[in-house]
Write a protein that holds these residues in place. Structure first.
Motif, PDB file in Angstrom:
ATOM      1  N   MET A   1       0.817  -1.209   0.000  1.00  0.00           N
ATOM      2  CA  MET A   1       0.000   0.000   0.000  1.00  0.00           C
ATOM      3  C   MET A   1       0.851   1.259   0.000  1.00  0.00           C
ATOM      4  SD  MET A   1      -3.144   0.921   2.557  1.00  0.00           S
ATOM      5  CE  MET A   1      -4.068   2.455   2.377  1.00  0.00           C
ATOM      6  N   ALA A   2       1.940   1.261   0.771  1.00  0.00           N
ATOM      7  CA  ALA A   2       2.832   2.420   0.785  1.00  0.00           C
ATOM      8  C   ALA A   2       3.487   2.609  -0.582  1.00  0.00           C
ATOM      9  CB  ALA A   2       3.893   2.256   1.864  1.00  0.00           C
ATOM     10  N   PHE A   3       3.944   1.513  -1.160  1.00  0.00           N
ATOM     11  CA  PHE A   3       4.598   1.572  -2.470  1.00  0.00           C
ATOM     12  C   PHE A   3       3.648   2.087  -3.547  1.00  0.00           C
ATOM     13  CE2 PHE A   3       5.428  -0.935  -6.446  1.00  0.00           C
ATOM     14  CZ  PHE A   3       6.511  -0.201  -6.886  1.00  0.00           C
ATOM     15  N   THR A   4       2.445   1.513  -3.614  1.00  0.00           N
ATOM     16  CA  THR A   4       1.515   1.933  -4.662  1.00  0.00           C
ATOM     17  C   THR A   4       1.029   3.358  -4.438  1.00  0.00           C
ATOM     18  OG1 THR A   4      -0.307   0.873  -3.446  1.00  0.00           O
ATOM     19  CG2 THR A   4       0.740  -0.404  -5.204  1.00  0.00           C
ATOM     20  N   GLY A   5       0.945   3.808  -3.169  1.00  0.00           N
ATOM     21  CA  GLY A   5       0.578   5.195  -2.926  1.00  0.00           C
ATOM     22  C   GLY A   5       1.596   6.155  -3.505  1.00  0.00           C
ATOM     23  N   ALA A   6       2.868   5.862  -3.288  1.00  0.00           N
ATOM     24  CA  ALA A   6       3.930   6.715  -3.830  1.00  0.00           C
ATOM     25  C   ALA A   6       3.947   6.672  -5.353  1.00  0.00           C
ATOM     26  CB  ALA A   6       5.278   6.278  -3.265  1.00  0.00           C
ATOM     27  N   VAL A   7       3.817   5.478  -5.908  1.00  0.00           N
ATOM     28  CA  VAL A   7       3.850   5.336  -7.373  1.00  0.00           C
ATOM     29  C   VAL A   7       2.617   5.980  -8.012  1.00  0.00           C
ATOM     30  CG1 VAL A   7       3.744   3.662  -9.253  1.00  0.00           C
ATOM     31  CG2 VAL A   7       5.315   3.295  -7.353  1.00  0.00           C
ATOM     32  N   ASP A   8       1.469   5.881  -7.333  1.00  0.00           N
ATOM     33  CA  ASP A   8       0.243   6.471  -7.866  1.00  0.00           C
ATOM     34  C   ASP A   8       0.418   7.970  -8.098  1.00  0.00           C
ATOM     35  OD1 ASP A   8      -2.283   6.300  -8.835  1.00  0.00           O
ATOM     36  OD2 ASP A   8      -3.243   5.780  -6.944  1.00  0.00           O
ATOM     37  N   ALA A   9       1.070   8.645  -7.158  1.00  0.00           N
ATOM     38  CA  ALA A   9       1.309  10.083  -7.321  1.00  0.00           C
ATOM     39  C   ALA A   9       2.166  10.356  -8.549  1.00  0.00           C
ATOM     40  CB  ALA A   9       1.976  10.637  -6.064  1.00  0.00           C
ATOM     41  N   ILE A  10       3.195   9.532  -8.757  1.00  0.00           N
ATOM     42  CA  ILE A  10       4.108   9.726  -9.887  1.00  0.00           C
ATOM     43  C   ILE A  10       3.400   9.485 -11.219  1.00  0.00           C
ATOM     44  CG2 ILE A  10       6.182   8.805 -11.007  1.00  0.00           C
ATOM     45  CD1 ILE A  10       7.156   8.081  -8.155  1.00  0.00           C
ATOM     46  N   VAL A  11       2.674   8.372 -11.289  1.00  0.00           N
ATOM     47  CA  VAL A  11       1.990   8.026 -12.536  1.00  0.00           C
ATOM     48  C   VAL A  11       0.934   9.074 -12.877  1.00  0.00           C
ATOM     49  CG1 VAL A  11       0.460   6.337 -13.618  1.00  0.00           C
ATOM     50  CG2 VAL A  11       2.442   5.561 -12.309  1.00  0.00           C
ATOM     51  N   THR A  12       0.199   9.536 -11.877  1.00  0.00           N
ATOM     52  CA  THR A  12      -0.840  10.531 -12.120  1.00  0.00           C
ATOM     53  C   THR A  12      -0.233  11.865 -12.534  1.00  0.00           C
ATOM     54  OG1 THR A  12      -2.182   9.432 -10.432  1.00  0.00           O
ATOM     55  CG2 THR A  12      -2.936  11.571 -11.182  1.00  0.00           C
ATOM     56  N   ALA A  13       0.918  12.205 -11.972  1.00  0.00           N
ATOM     57  CA  ALA A  13       1.618  13.422 -12.403  1.00  0.00           C
ATOM     58  C   ALA A  13       1.932  13.355 -13.893  1.00  0.00           C
ATOM     59  CB  ALA A  13       2.899  13.607 -11.597  1.00  0.00           C
ATOM     60  N   ASN A  14       2.350  12.194 -14.363  1.00  0.00           N
ATOM     61  CA  ASN A  14       2.635  12.033 -15.793  1.00  0.00           C
ATOM     62  C   ASN A  14       1.364  12.122 -16.634  1.00  0.00           C
ATOM     63  OD1 ASN A  14       5.371  11.722 -15.331  1.00  0.00           O
ATOM     64  ND2 ASN A  14       5.303   9.484 -15.333  1.00  0.00           N
ATOM     65  N   LEU A  15       0.250  11.628 -16.096  1.00  0.00           N
ATOM     66  CA  LEU A  15      -0.999  11.635 -16.853  1.00  0.00           C
ATOM     67  C   LEU A  15      -1.496  13.048 -17.111  1.00  0.00           C
ATOM     68  CD1 LEU A  15      -2.990   8.696 -15.211  1.00  0.00           C
ATOM     69  CD2 LEU A  15      -1.973   8.748 -17.490  1.00  0.00           C
ATOM     70  N   ILE A  16      -1.286  13.956 -16.157  1.00  0.00           N
ATOM     71  CA  ILE A  16      -1.813  15.307 -16.329  1.00  0.00           C
ATOM     72  C   ILE A  16      -0.803  16.248 -16.972  1.00  0.00           C
ATOM     73  CG2 ILE A  16      -3.336  15.018 -14.347  1.00  0.00           C
ATOM     74  CD1 ILE A  16      -1.478  16.895 -12.801  1.00  0.00           C
ATOM     75  N   SER A  17       0.347  15.728 -17.347  1.00  0.00           N
ATOM     76  CA  SER A  17       1.363  16.553 -17.990  1.00  0.00           C
ATOM     77  C   SER A  17       1.449  16.199 -19.471  1.00  0.00           C
ATOM     78  CB  SER A  17       2.728  16.320 -17.325  1.00  0.00           C
ATOM     79  OG  SER A  17       3.761  16.974 -18.041  1.00  0.00           O
ATOM     80  N   ARG A  18       1.803  17.188 -20.262  1.00  0.00           N
ATOM     81  CA  ARG A  18       1.926  16.928 -21.693  1.00  0.00           C
ATOM     82  C   ARG A  18       3.191  16.117 -21.991  1.00  0.00           C
ATOM     83  NH1 ARG A  18      -1.818  18.671 -24.418  1.00  0.00           N
ATOM     84  NH2 ARG A  18      -0.758  18.186 -26.361  1.00  0.00           N
ATOM     85  N   LYS A  19       4.178  16.186 -21.095  1.00  0.00           N
ATOM     86  CA  LYS A  19       5.386  15.372 -21.231  1.00  0.00           C
ATOM     87  C   LYS A  19       5.665  14.716 -19.892  1.00  0.00           C
ATOM     88  CE  LYS A  19       7.568  17.887 -25.021  1.00  0.00           C
ATOM     89  NZ  LYS A  19       8.817  18.527 -25.516  1.00  0.00           N
ATOM     90  N   PRO A  20       6.233  13.498 -19.900  1.00  0.00           N
ATOM     91  CA  PRO A  20       6.468  12.793 -18.628  1.00  0.00           C
ATOM     92  C   PRO A  20       7.321  13.617 -17.666  1.00  0.00           C
ATOM     93  CG  PRO A  20       6.820  11.330 -20.492  1.00  0.00           C
ATOM     94  CD  PRO A  20       6.659  12.710 -21.063  1.00  0.00           C
ATOM     95  N   LEU A  21       6.894  13.650 -16.420  1.00  0.00           N
ATOM     96  CA  LEU A  21       7.640  14.360 -15.382  1.00  0.00           C
ATOM     97  C   LEU A  21       8.573  13.426 -14.625  1.00  0.00           C
ATOM     98  CD1 LEU A  21       4.738  16.538 -13.911  1.00  0.00           C
ATOM     99  CD2 LEU A  21       6.347  17.135 -15.739  1.00  0.00           C
ATOM    100  N   TYR A  22       8.218  12.125 -14.587  1.00  0.00           N
ATOM    101  CA  TYR A  22       8.994  11.148 -13.820  1.00  0.00           C
ATOM    102  C   TYR A  22       9.024   9.814 -14.562  1.00  0.00           C
ATOM    103  CZ  TYR A  22       8.113  14.479 -10.046  1.00  0.00           C
ATOM    104  OH  TYR A  22       8.031  15.616  -9.289  1.00  0.00           O
ATOM    105  N   ARG A  23      10.078   9.067 -14.327  1.00  0.00           N
ATOM    106  CA  ARG A  23      10.102   7.655 -14.699  1.00  0.00           C
ATOM    107  C   ARG A  23      10.626   6.896 -13.488  1.00  0.00           C
ATOM    108  NH1 ARG A  23      15.326   5.933 -16.955  1.00  0.00           N
ATOM    109  NH2 ARG A  23      16.782   7.697 -16.985  1.00  0.00           N
ATOM    110  N   PHE A  24      10.061   5.739 -13.244  1.00  0.00           N
ATOM    111  CA  PHE A  24      10.474   5.015 -12.054  1.00  0.00           C
ATOM    112  C   PHE A  24      10.881   3.593 -12.393  1.00  0.00           C
ATOM    113  CE2 PHE A  24       6.042   3.777 -12.284  1.00  0.00           C
ATOM    114  CZ  PHE A  24       6.031   2.475 -11.784  1.00  0.00           C
TER     115      PHE A  24
END
Length: 353
Positions: free
Chosen positions: A51-74
């Motif tokens: 749950m902790a891992f997916t919470g952190a990753v969820d923020a990263i993936v969603t940041a990429n979804l709302i950006s026109r270019k990827p902000l993070y890669r993990f």
């Protein structure tokens, strides 16, 4: 030339810009320079908190979804082997082993622990963590991952947090580390969260530091479906645009707009009901929302329409009426101006999916 100008999509001016960013077509990014795509590595300890891992990753993936270019890669790493067992008993495939990680262009390295994780690091692991620190990577932890960073001497002189079950042990082991009883702690280039629920908050704080409040508001609007009913399709306006620090008059006007989407009020009516002048309304919107009241109202109605097109099978005419447009053709023109596609195209995609 005139036709080309009319066909070029308009941009959102208000705080709803990031709420709609992922759905805009053919627009240039708002920033003159493309955003940096930061590289984040997650080290998954055996029995790590899923749950902790997916919470952190969820923020990263969603940041990429709302950006026109990827902000993070993990990327994900294990201490050993091609898979790691989570606290739920689910085996997770990883991208590689930690000892093979190239830390030269790594921006953030996060140790993901869990209730049953082994917190005694081997000497090569400690060496790799120190290597990442020498390359100036931000070092972080989830749950009790701070133990490994403390073993490596990488939390000396820093404040951090850890899961309550691990606090006494870490305090005894490393008295030079200042432990705080907070959900998450950010101290310069060290970040830590104490449990599953706080991992998301920690990553949102990191993203806010990198990309500002508006990006985080866009992420929260997508991820906050369990906080309020305002995110459901019958919500008249997007959430998280209101701010309790706004002047009372502005909050009143925003609430009036929220309650009157299907039959929009004129700015004069809003001024009358809020007991303020039209001129003051203009100043409030310009100062706090960086737009005009009319433009904000239109953006709110179009955002509402975009959600209904994506989430329901209602006819376009019905959606136009529900969002305060006098006719379907007028609605279609406004929608295309902002999003670069017609409502019928969006509706057709929704039905196919």
């Amino acid at each position: 030339m005139g036709d080309k100008l009319r066909q070029a999509p308009r941009s959102f001016d208000s705080r709803m810009r990031h709420s709609n960013q992922a759905y805009l077509q053919g627009q240039a990014p708002h920033d003159e320079h493309p955003p940096i795509c930061r590289r984040i590595g997650f080290v998954l300890l055996e029995h790590f908190s899923m749950m902790a891992f997916t919470g952190a990753v969820d923020a990263i993936v969603t940041a990429n979804l709302i950006s026109r270019k990827p902000l993070y890669r993990f990327e994900t790493y294990s201490l050993e082997g091609a898979t790691v067992r989570s606290d739920l008993g689910i085996n997770i495939s990883v991208d590689g082993e930690l000892l093979a990680l190239d830390t030269k262009d790594l921006d953030i390295l996060i140790i993901c622990g869990g209730f049953r994780s082994n917190l005694e690091p081997q000497r090569p692991v400690v060496a790799k963590l120190r290597e990442a620190a020498r390359h100036r990577a931000i070092l972080g932890s989830l749950w009790n991952g701070s133990y490994l960073l403390a073993h490596a001497g990488l939390l000396d002189g820093y404040t951090c947090t850890v899961h309550p079950d691990s606090r006494d042990g870490l305090q005894e082991l490393c008295p030079q580390v200042r432990l705080l009883p907070h959900p998450f702690v950010i101290d310069r280039d060290r970040i830590s969260s104490a449990g599953a629920n706080s991992a998301l908050g920690m990553m949102l704080a990191v993203i806010r530091h990198h990309h500002g409040d508006e990006t985080v508001r866009g992420i929260e609007e997508i991820l906050a479906c369990d906080r309020t009913l305002d995110d459901l399709p019958d919500s008249p306006m997007p959430t998280l645009v209101d701010d309790p620090t706004f002047p009372e008059a502005l909050q009143t006007i925003l609430q009036l707009m929220k309650n009157n989407i299907e039959e929009p009020l004129s700015i004069e009516d809003l001024a009358l009901r809020a007991c303020v002048s039209r001129r003051r309304i203009d100043r409030l919107f310009q100062r706090h929302l960086n737009t005009t009241p009319s433009r904000y109202y239109l953006e709110a109605r179009l955002t509402r329409a975009r959600r209904l097109l994506q989430q329901t099978n209602e006819p376009i005419t019905s959606i136009a009426i529900a969002c305060g447009f006098s006719s379907a053709p007028h609605f279609s023109r406004c929608y295309r101006e902002f999003f670069g596609v017609s409502p019928s195209q969006v509706s057709a995609r929704h039905r196919r999916s």
